[in-house]
Design an enzyme around this catalytic site. Structure first.
Site, PDB file in Angstrom:
ATOM      1  N   ASP A   8      -6.407   6.464  -0.863  1.00  0.00           N
ATOM      2  CA  ASP A   8      -5.222   5.597  -0.981  1.00  0.00           C
ATOM      3  C   ASP A   8      -5.647   4.186  -0.581  1.00  0.00           C
ATOM      4  OD1 ASP A   8      -1.873   5.961  -0.898  1.00  0.00           O
ATOM      5  OD2 ASP A   8      -2.697   4.175   0.050  1.00  0.00           O
ATOM      6  N   ASP A 108      -2.101   3.586  -6.542  1.00  0.00           N
ATOM      7  CA  ASP A 108      -3.216   3.316  -5.617  1.00  0.00           C
ATOM      8  C   ASP A 108      -3.761   4.577  -4.962  1.00  0.00           C
ATOM      9  OD1 ASP A 108      -1.305   3.876  -3.648  1.00  0.00           O
ATOM     10  OD2 ASP A 108      -2.092   2.319  -2.311  1.00  0.00           O
ATOM     11  N   GLU A 109      -3.557   5.696  -5.613  1.00  0.00           N
ATOM     12  CA  GLU A 109      -3.849   6.960  -4.967  1.00  0.00           C
ATOM     13  C   GLU A 109      -4.489   7.958  -5.925  1.00  0.00           C
ATOM     14  OE1 GLU A 109      -0.730   9.626  -2.556  1.00  0.00           O
ATOM     15  OE2 GLU A 109      -0.154   7.594  -3.029  1.00  0.00           O
TER      16      GLU A 109
HETATM   17  P1  TTP Z   1       1.501   2.693  -0.732  1.00  0.00           P
HETATM   18  O1  TTP Z   1       0.149   3.281  -0.880  1.00  0.00           O
HETATM   19  O2  TTP Z   1       2.594   3.595  -0.260  1.00  0.00           O
HETATM   20  O3  TTP Z   1       1.479   1.474   0.296  1.00  0.00           O
HETATM   21  P2  TTP Z   1       0.415   0.321   0.471  1.00  0.00           P
HETATM   22  O4  TTP Z   1      -0.815   0.575  -0.328  1.00  0.00           O
HETATM   23  O5  TTP Z   1       1.066  -0.990   0.241  1.00  0.00           O
HETATM   24  O6  TTP Z   1       0.101   0.399   2.035  1.00  0.00           O
HETATM   25  P3  TTP Z   1      -0.758   1.494   2.808  1.00  0.00           P
HETATM   26  O7  TTP Z   1      -1.887   0.720   3.441  1.00  0.00           O
HETATM   27  O8  TTP Z   1       0.184   2.051   3.820  1.00  0.00           O
HETATM   28  O9  TTP Z   1      -1.226   2.513   1.820  1.00  0.00           O
HETATM   29  O10 TTP Z   1       1.977   2.081  -2.102  1.00  0.00           O
HETATM   30  C1  TTP Z   1       1.089   1.483  -3.020  1.00  0.00           C
HETATM   31  C2  TTP Z   1       1.738   0.283  -3.682  1.00  0.00           C
HETATM   32  O11 TTP Z   1       2.921   0.672  -4.342  1.00  0.00           O
HETATM   33  C3  TTP Z   1       2.136  -0.794  -2.701  1.00  0.00           C
HETATM   34  O12 TTP Z   1       1.071  -1.681  -2.423  1.00  0.00           O
HETATM   35  C4  TTP Z   1       3.279  -1.452  -3.404  1.00  0.00           C
HETATM   36  C5  TTP Z   1       3.907  -0.353  -4.229  1.00  0.00           C
HETATM   37  N1  TTP Z   1       5.116   0.133  -3.566  1.00  0.00           N
HETATM   38  C6  TTP Z   1       6.347  -0.450  -3.898  1.00  0.00           C
HETATM   39  O13 TTP Z   1       6.407  -1.336  -4.753  1.00  0.00           O
HETATM   40  N2  TTP Z   1       7.484  -0.017  -3.259  1.00  0.00           N
HETATM   41  C7  TTP Z   1       7.459   0.952  -2.302  1.00  0.00           C
HETATM   42  O14 TTP Z   1       8.508   1.314  -1.733  1.00  0.00           O
HETATM   43  C8  TTP Z   1       6.189   1.553  -1.956  1.00  0.00           C
HETATM   44  C9  TTP Z   1       6.114   2.613  -0.890  1.00  0.00           C
HETATM   45  C10 TTP Z   1       5.061   1.108  -2.624  1.00  0.00           C
HETATM   46 MG    MG Z   2      -1.721   2.450  -0.289  1.00  0.00          MG
HETATM   47 MG    MG Z   3      -0.215   5.060  -2.143  1.00  0.00          MG
END
Ligand code: TTP
Ligand code: MG
Ligand code: MG
Length: 360
Positions: A8, A108-109
């Site tokens: 991720d 992103d996963e």
């Molecule tokens: P995530 O992987 O949940 O979050 P992140 O990558 O920003 O942070 P982390 O370091 O905790 O992994 O989500 C990936 C992307 O998806 C995030 O950068 C933006 C988008 N996203 C949204 O637009 N709205 C949301 O509510 C979430 C959870 C994510």
């Molecule tokens: Mg992330």
């Molecule tokens: Mg994610």
């Protein structure tokens, strides 16, 4: 015994923006989905870790973020989804080379089954993880967090365990001590509602859940969900990574009412085909991650174009815009009038066994 890796990206959209704007480094940075109503209206898509220290997280309103960050010299930027999706695609292509069993989970996963490439050894799995981190860092200048474990569930929880920049390895013999002290909401699929329900029964940690009275839970959650809760609490998850279905694609094609180069006209004749594909997807419980179109011109020459999605979906309607863009791009490149048009989806996978039963 399998070895599964979960990846991720760290504060993904915000990190990309940091990379694009080195001058903002060190400042709280917030990526926002603005409405047309202006700079105070909208929600936070994500924020960097500097901003998170102020309590700014995905999903809160822009207004709230502005107030939490007042005086903090923060940067607010509008979301650029297409741009991030392109980078996501590059990352996913890079990562997918580390195993033939690869699965997009979201923008992103991803999950990889690295049983074969690690020769079932955790020391080797750790090396693979380091290589993935290094390659993403070199190619994209971005950091990620990785989790490794005996199945999808443990790999994901391990990946979330230490962020940003983490690498957490949970071997089969460590699963119980790793899970037991955690709050139940660390299990992906247990959201606010479920954890509130569980708290009502005095179940807060995964250990509590393991010791819970199953018949009592079944009364409230039903058999299926209770079974899933039970297995998850014990760290068990048999679902496979990136199992492709035997069927490779679903496609439909039609003769257009008259020869045309008009994208809107073509799209209006795709509605029925799209609905038909949606029906087949639902019946066969499949999802897909590649969308394509076909155009045949008046000389019966065939043109096709495809696009890989950032993550698999089972909703073909959400890809209509992509189809339209693919049609438009073929039309732009060719001078012909088109006589037949069609759609297809590829990289089909069975949803069964992957579906999150805990959603309610
Ligand atoms: P995530 O992987 O949940 O979050 P992140 O990558 O920003 O942070 P982390 O370091 O905790 O992994 O989500 C990936 C992307 O998806 C995030 O950068 C933006 C988008 N996203 C949204 O637009 N709205 C949301 O509510 C979430 C959870 C994510
Ligand atoms: Mg992330
Ligand atoms: Mg994610």
């Amino acid at each position: 015994m399998r070895i599964i890796l979960h990846l991720d990206m760290d504060y993904f959209f915000a990190q990309i923006e940091e990379c694009e704007h080195p001058e903002y480094k060190g400042r709280p940075l917030v990526v926002c989905v603005y409405t047309e109503r202006g700079k105070e209206s909208g929600v936070v898509s994500t924020a960097n870790y500097d901003a998170r220290k102020y309590g700014v997280n995905s999903g809160i309103s822009v207004k709230e973020a502005l107030s939490k960050l007042s005086g903090a010299n923060a940067v607010f930027l509008p979301v650029r989804h297409e741009f991030y999706a392109g980078i996501s695609q590059g990352i996913m292509e890079t990562v997918s080379k580390y195993s033939e069993k690869f699965e997009y989970a979201s923008i992103d996963e991803a999950y990889l089954d690295i049983t074969r490439t690690s020769e079932s050894r955790y020391t080797q799995a750790q090396e693979i993880a380091k290589n993935i981190k290094n390659e993403i860092c070199e190619k994209f200048h971005l950091t990620c967090s990785l989790g490794i474990g005996p199945n999808r569930l443990i790999a994901k929880i391990a990946g979330n365990f230490k962020k940003p920049g983490g690498l957490t390895i949970v071997r089969p013999e460590q699963v119980n001590e790793f899970l037991e002290p955690m709050d139940v909401n660390k299990i992906p699929g247990i959201g606010k509602k479920t954890s509130e329900f569980l708290a009502h029964f005095g179940i807060r940690t995964i250990k509590d859940l393991k010791n819970a009275d199953l018949s009592l839970l079944a009364e409230y959650f039903g058999k299926k969900t209770t079974n899933w809760l039970y297995l998850s609490a014990h760290g068990r998850d048999e679902s496979e990574i990136g199992v492709e279905s035997e069927q490779k694609q679903i496609s439909r094609i039609t003769v257009l009412k008259r020869n045309t180069r008009d994208v809107e006209k073509i799209m209006s004749e795709m509605n029925e085909l799209i609905a038909d594909v949606a029906k087949e997807l639902e019946e066969k419980e499949l999802c897909f991650s590649v969308v394509g179109i076909t155009l045949i011109d008046q000389n019966l020459k065939t043109y096709t174009k495809t696009k890989t999605l950032a993550h698999a979906t089972n909703d073909v309607y959400t890809t209509e815009k992509i189809m339209q863009e693919l049609f438009a791009s073929v039309i732009k490149e060719k001078k012909s009038e088109f006589r037949r048009a069609g759609i297809k989806i590829e990289k089909l996978k069975n949803i069964k066994g992957q579906k999150n039963l805990g959603q309610f």
